[in-house]
Design a protein around this motif. Structure first.
Motif, mmCIF file in Angstrom:
data_model
loop_
_atom_site.group_PDB
_atom_site.id
_atom_site.type_symbol
_atom_site.label_atom_id
_atom_site.label_comp_id
_atom_site.label_asym_id
_atom_site.label_seq_id
_atom_site.Cartn_x
_atom_site.Cartn_y
_atom_site.Cartn_z
ATOM 1 N N TYR A 1 37.626 48.048 44.921
ATOM 2 C CA TYR A 1 37.538 47.928 43.476
ATOM 3 C C TYR A 1 38.445 46.813 42.990
ATOM 4 O O TYR A 1 39.414 46.429 43.632
ATOM 5 C CB TYR A 1 37.887 49.245 42.772
ATOM 6 C CG TYR A 1 39.285 49.727 43.050
ATOM 7 C CD1 TYR A 1 40.357 49.274 42.295
ATOM 8 C CD2 TYR A 1 39.537 50.633 44.073
ATOM 9 C CE1 TYR A 1 41.636 49.706 42.559
ATOM 10 C CE2 TYR A 1 40.819 51.068 44.341
ATOM 11 C CZ TYR A 1 41.856 50.595 43.574
ATOM 12 O OH TYR A 1 43.117 51.028 43.837
ATOM 13 N N SER A 2 38.069 46.250 41.856
ATOM 14 C CA SER A 2 38.885 45.276 41.141
ATOM 15 C C SER A 2 38.687 45.579 39.668
ATOM 16 O O SER A 2 38.018 46.556 39.317
ATOM 17 C CB SER A 2 38.455 43.843 41.482
ATOM 18 O OG SER A 2 37.173 43.581 40.954
ATOM 19 N N CYS A 3 39.214 44.743 38.808
ATOM 20 C CA CYS A 3 39.066 45.019 37.378
ATOM 21 C C CYS A 3 37.623 44.870 36.907
ATOM 22 O O CYS A 3 37.229 45.473 35.920
ATOM 23 C CB CYS A 3 40.001 44.154 36.552
ATOM 24 S SG CYS A 3 39.669 42.399 36.686
ATOM 25 N N ASN A 4 36.789 44.097 37.649
ATOM 26 C CA ASN A 4 35.422 43.878 37.172
ATOM 27 C C ASN A 4 34.314 44.257 38.167
ATOM 28 O O ASN A 4 33.146 44.115 37.844
ATOM 29 C CB ASN A 4 35.233 42.438 36.714
ATOM 30 C CG ASN A 4 35.486 41.440 37.822
ATOM 31 O OD1 ASN A 4 35.830 41.809 38.938
ATOM 32 N ND2 ASN A 4 35.327 40.178 37.513
ATOM 33 N N LYS A 5 34.641 44.741 39.357
ATOM 34 C CA LYS A 5 33.616 45.149 40.324
ATOM 35 C C LYS A 5 34.104 46.324 41.167
ATOM 36 O O LYS A 5 35.272 46.405 41.511
ATOM 37 C CB LYS A 5 33.257 44.011 41.266
ATOM 38 C CG LYS A 5 32.438 42.921 40.627
ATOM 39 C CD LYS A 5 31.789 42.059 41.680
ATOM 40 C CE LYS A 5 31.148 40.844 41.097
ATOM 41 N NZ LYS A 5 30.030 41.064 40.234
ATOM 42 N N VAL A 6 33.146 47.198 41.515
ATOM 43 C CA VAL A 6 33.413 48.324 42.398
ATOM 44 C C VAL A 6 32.281 48.376 43.414
ATOM 45 O O VAL A 6 31.108 48.297 43.049
ATOM 46 C CB VAL A 6 33.468 49.658 41.624
ATOM 47 C CG1 VAL A 6 33.632 50.822 42.574
ATOM 48 C CG2 VAL A 6 34.575 49.658 40.601
ATOM 49 N N ILE A 7 32.627 48.498 44.682
ATOM 50 C CA ILE A 7 31.638 48.688 45.731
ATOM 51 C C ILE A 7 31.751 50.136 46.177
ATOM 52 O O ILE A 7 32.834 50.600 46.538
ATOM 53 C CB ILE A 7 31.875 47.743 46.920
ATOM 54 C CG1 ILE A 7 31.806 46.291 46.461
ATOM 55 C CG2 ILE A 7 30.858 48.014 48.020
ATOM 56 C CD1 ILE A 7 32.234 45.288 47.512
#
Length: 124
Positions: free
Chosen positions: A76-82
């Motif tokens: 995860y990051s601030c703008n994407k989640v896998i």
């Protein structure tokens, strides 16, 4: 559990927002999701997964009492989640965030987007 609609996103800067889902198995960006397969969710404030108090869920479009937690977050990051989806029956699902409050109560922020698991004839 208190259920909130999409209006919460406009009222709070701390609630995650989903803008797109990309299904890696089908290659679609149109809200199609495949059970037991990875998806990439795009949006903002998605780094809230670092907290133990926020969970991505799917709510059945035909039975709002059926809330399915998505537990396999790979990155995860601030703008994407896998993440990997759990077993899902064909039909519509609405993404939601389950948020545990400090007082122990739970809020369910239901988003106003519909994701679809197509019926491809495979029984899960």
């Amino acid at each position: 559990m208190t259920i909130l609609g999409a209006e919460l996103s406009r009222l709070s800067d701390s609630v995650p927002v989903i803008t797109e889902v990309y299904d890696l198995l089908s290659g679609k960006h149109d809200g199609t999701i495949t059970p037991w397969a990875p998806i990439i969710v795009s949006g903002s404030r998605l780094d809230m997964y670092a907290r133990d108090t926020v969970r991505l869920c799917l709510v059945s479009a035909t039975d709002a009492r059926r809330v399915i937690e998505v537990g396999h977050i790979y990155k995860y990051s601030c703008n994407k989640v896998i993440l990997a989806l759990p077993e899902l029956e064909p039909g519509g699902y609405v993404p939601a965030f389950k948020i545990l409050q400090e007082d122990g109560s739970t809020l369910l922020q239901v988003l106003s987007v519909l994701w679809n698991v197509p019926d491809i004839g495979i029984k899960y």
